[in-house]
Design an enzyme around this catalytic site. Sequence first.
Site, PDB file in Angstrom:
ATOM      1  N   GLU A 201      -4.290   3.083  14.603  1.00  0.00           N
ATOM      2  CA  GLU A 201      -3.808   1.691  14.573  1.00  0.00           C
ATOM      3  C   GLU A 201      -3.410   1.131  15.940  1.00  0.00           C
ATOM      4  O   GLU A 201      -2.337   0.545  16.096  1.00  0.00           O
ATOM      5  CB  GLU A 201      -2.637   1.570  13.590  1.00  0.00           C
ATOM      6  CG  GLU A 201      -3.036   1.982  12.185  1.00  0.00           C
ATOM      7  CD  GLU A 201      -1.860   2.022  11.199  1.00  0.00           C
ATOM      8  OE1 GLU A 201      -0.753   1.619  11.557  1.00  0.00           O
ATOM      9  OE2 GLU A 201      -2.082   2.471  10.064  1.00  0.00           O
ATOM     10  N   GLU A 317      -8.609   5.993   3.927  1.00  0.00           N
ATOM     11  CA  GLU A 317      -7.362   5.817   3.157  1.00  0.00           C
ATOM     12  C   GLU A 317      -7.522   4.813   2.022  1.00  0.00           C
ATOM     13  O   GLU A 317      -6.597   4.062   1.700  1.00  0.00           O
ATOM     14  CB  GLU A 317      -6.235   5.342   4.094  1.00  0.00           C
ATOM     15  CG  GLU A 317      -6.035   6.215   5.307  1.00  0.00           C
ATOM     16  CD  GLU A 317      -4.837   5.835   6.171  1.00  0.00           C
ATOM     17  OE1 GLU A 317      -4.021   5.005   5.727  1.00  0.00           O
ATOM     18  OE2 GLU A 317      -4.730   6.384   7.280  1.00  0.00           O
TER      19      GLU A 317
HETATM   20  O1  G3I Z   1      10.873  13.055   3.211  1.00  0.00           O
HETATM   21  C1  G3I Z   1      11.839  12.025   3.417  1.00  0.00           C
HETATM   22  C2  G3I Z   1      12.979  12.254   2.465  1.00  0.00           C
HETATM   23  O2  G3I Z   1      13.648  13.448   2.813  1.00  0.00           O
HETATM   24  C3  G3I Z   1      13.922  11.057   2.538  1.00  0.00           C
HETATM   25  O3  G3I Z   1      14.936  11.198   1.594  1.00  0.00           O
HETATM   26  C4  G3I Z   1      13.167   9.769   2.281  1.00  0.00           C
HETATM   27  C5  G3I Z   1      14.045   8.536   2.428  1.00  0.00           C
HETATM   28  O4  G3I Z   1      13.258   7.390   2.625  1.00  0.00           O
HETATM   29  O5  G3I Z   1      12.128   9.650   3.212  1.00  0.00           O
HETATM   30  C6  G3I Z   1      11.195  10.700   3.133  1.00  0.00           C
HETATM   31  O6  G3I Z   1      10.212  10.492   4.123  1.00  0.00           O
HETATM   32  C7  G3I Z   1       9.307   9.443   3.912  1.00  0.00           C
HETATM   33  C8  G3I Z   1       7.911  10.027   3.835  1.00  0.00           C
HETATM   34  O7  G3I Z   1       6.964   8.985   3.737  1.00  0.00           O
HETATM   35  C9  G3I Z   1       7.720  10.968   2.665  1.00  0.00           C
HETATM   36  O8  G3I Z   1       7.732  10.274   1.466  1.00  0.00           O
HETATM   37  C10 G3I Z   1       9.414   8.476   5.060  1.00  0.00           C
HETATM   38  O9  G3I Z   1      10.675   7.864   5.037  1.00  0.00           O
HETATM   39  C11 G3I Z   1       8.334   7.447   4.953  1.00  0.00           C
HETATM   40  O10 G3I Z   1       8.344   6.650   6.146  1.00  0.00           O
HETATM   41  C12 G3I Z   1       6.979   8.099   4.837  1.00  0.00           C
HETATM   42  O11 G3I Z   1       6.056   7.094   4.612  1.00  0.00           O
HETATM   43  C13 G3I Z   1       4.701   7.379   4.921  1.00  0.00           C
HETATM   44  C14 G3I Z   1       4.219   6.302   5.913  1.00  0.00           C
HETATM   45  O12 G3I Z   1       2.825   6.457   6.123  1.00  0.00           O
HETATM   46  C15 G3I Z   1       4.903   6.425   7.259  1.00  0.00           C
HETATM   47  O13 G3I Z   1       4.646   7.651   7.854  1.00  0.00           O
HETATM   48  C16 G3I Z   1       3.907   7.322   3.622  1.00  0.00           C
HETATM   49  O14 G3I Z   1       4.272   8.413   2.799  1.00  0.00           O
HETATM   50  C17 G3I Z   1       2.423   7.387   3.934  1.00  0.00           C
HETATM   51  O15 G3I Z   1       1.701   7.172   2.754  1.00  0.00           O
HETATM   52  C18 G3I Z   1       2.077   6.296   4.932  1.00  0.00           C
HETATM   53  O16 G3I Z   1       0.711   6.447   5.274  1.00  0.00           O
HETATM   54  C19 G3I Z   1       0.149   5.473   6.157  1.00  0.00           C
HETATM   55  C20 G3I Z   1      -0.822   6.211   7.069  1.00  0.00           C
HETATM   56  O17 G3I Z   1      -0.175   7.245   7.739  1.00  0.00           O
HETATM   57  C21 G3I Z   1      -1.468   5.234   8.062  1.00  0.00           C
HETATM   58  N1  G3I Z   1      -2.075   4.120   7.361  1.00  0.00           N
HETATM   59  C22 G3I Z   1      -1.237   3.399   6.421  1.00  0.00           C
HETATM   60  C23 G3I Z   1      -0.632   4.384   5.395  1.00  0.00           C
HETATM   61  C24 G3I Z   1       0.207   3.652   4.377  1.00  0.00           C
HETATM   62  O18 G3I Z   1       1.312   3.067   4.976  1.00  0.00           O
END
Ligand code: G3I
Length: 408
Positions: A201, A317
Amino acid sequence: MKHSHDRQKVKQRIKITRRQRKQRGWSRRRFLLVGLTAAGTVVSVFAARPIMWVGQYVQASLEPHRDFSVQGDTPLRERAAAKGLLYGGSVHQRYLTEDVPFTQQFIRECNVLVPETQMKWFRIHPDVDRYDFSGADWLVNFAQQHKMRVRGHTLVWHHSVPTWLKQTLTRRNAEQIMVDHIQTVMKRYRGKIHSWDVVNEALDPNLRRSDGLRETLWLQSLGDSYLDIAYRAAAEADPDTMLVYNDFGLEDNSFRQSGKRQALLNLLKRWRDRNVPVHAVGIQAHWRAWENFFDPQQFRNFLKEIAAMDYKILITEFDVDDFSLPTNAQFRDRVIASLYEDFFSVVLQEPAVCGVLTWGLSDRYTWLLTEGRRGRKVTPRPLPLDDQLGRKLAWNALARSFDQTFKR
Ligand code: G3I
């Protein structure tokens, strides 16, 4: 004599000014009228847009030839493999350790896996002098045990970076920190990763700069050379893996996103001209069912242009957000399946496409359940399997697209 001549002149001037005023008044009125009409047209076009698109998909879902029927129950991984393609999904380690039925389906349907967060900087490199490979190691081993490939996601991104990085990064140390990170992570998994999303991105959907690059911590510290540096470091760390540039919105033909495709093509050309080792483009393709701006012909041409520069292509994705569609699940599923088939029937015409991944496999686990939850009336249904792990019409649409394409 002189007096009456002067009076005549004054009368004439008054007449002219009246005429001028009249004319000016007219043009002002006309201006107002034209302005209001234009504004009205713009407002009505934009307001009507979502309705038009929903209407289009109501029609699409009722089309009799859209029966989405599929021969047999062969899983997606085999249908894809029969055509020399990969099919898989993103996953969190937790789903595979806690949910046996889901894990069974994941193994059955997928021949490629991408860790949804475990390889991101905030997970794998949480402190300045500490890496945590536990989650990524677990997922790579799981994939190997089940004869799946692994996609690495992602090394250089502005999102999901730890606080220490934001606090530490300067113009002086940025290159060393980035290169060390890329090489440490990639060398650990050398020979085990099908493809790496080295940079994720880097383009800005709002195109604030003429080159379309997004203002990120990397751009601020290293200028646009950070992209070349990242790919050269990656090629050194694992010369045999596929190095991918991954981004979203590339299939979207809306005014907001259309410039991004050109910015990417420029970037790809620049990389070819400078022999930067980038091998493939990852098209994320997160769709929104209610504002689908997909133009099949234009997208087909875009894929051809990428392929003509000798890049491979992956859909990395895919999912369809059904937010704000009518709540009826059957209706949603038909609309979503139509969008799956509309998209993949075009994608799989391109010989350079080598794999397709959805962002998750089952509606039980989708990023849309956590992010973008606000205002949802019903749970989203973006993926091939429903939350009870049953195959949906979207699964059929994908299966049909694999069945109908040629062998790579
Ligand atoms: O694991 C922690 C947990 O311990 C905590 O209690 C909780 C509180 O919010 O957060 C958890 O972590 C989260 C993690 O996902 C696991 O669920 C993060 O906050 C959250 O930011 C993270 O989100 C991911 C996001 O990317 C940011 O990294 C999403 O799962 C994931 O699906 C999303 O994927 C992105 C791709 O990498 C890039 N393209 C877009 C796509 C969708 O946004």
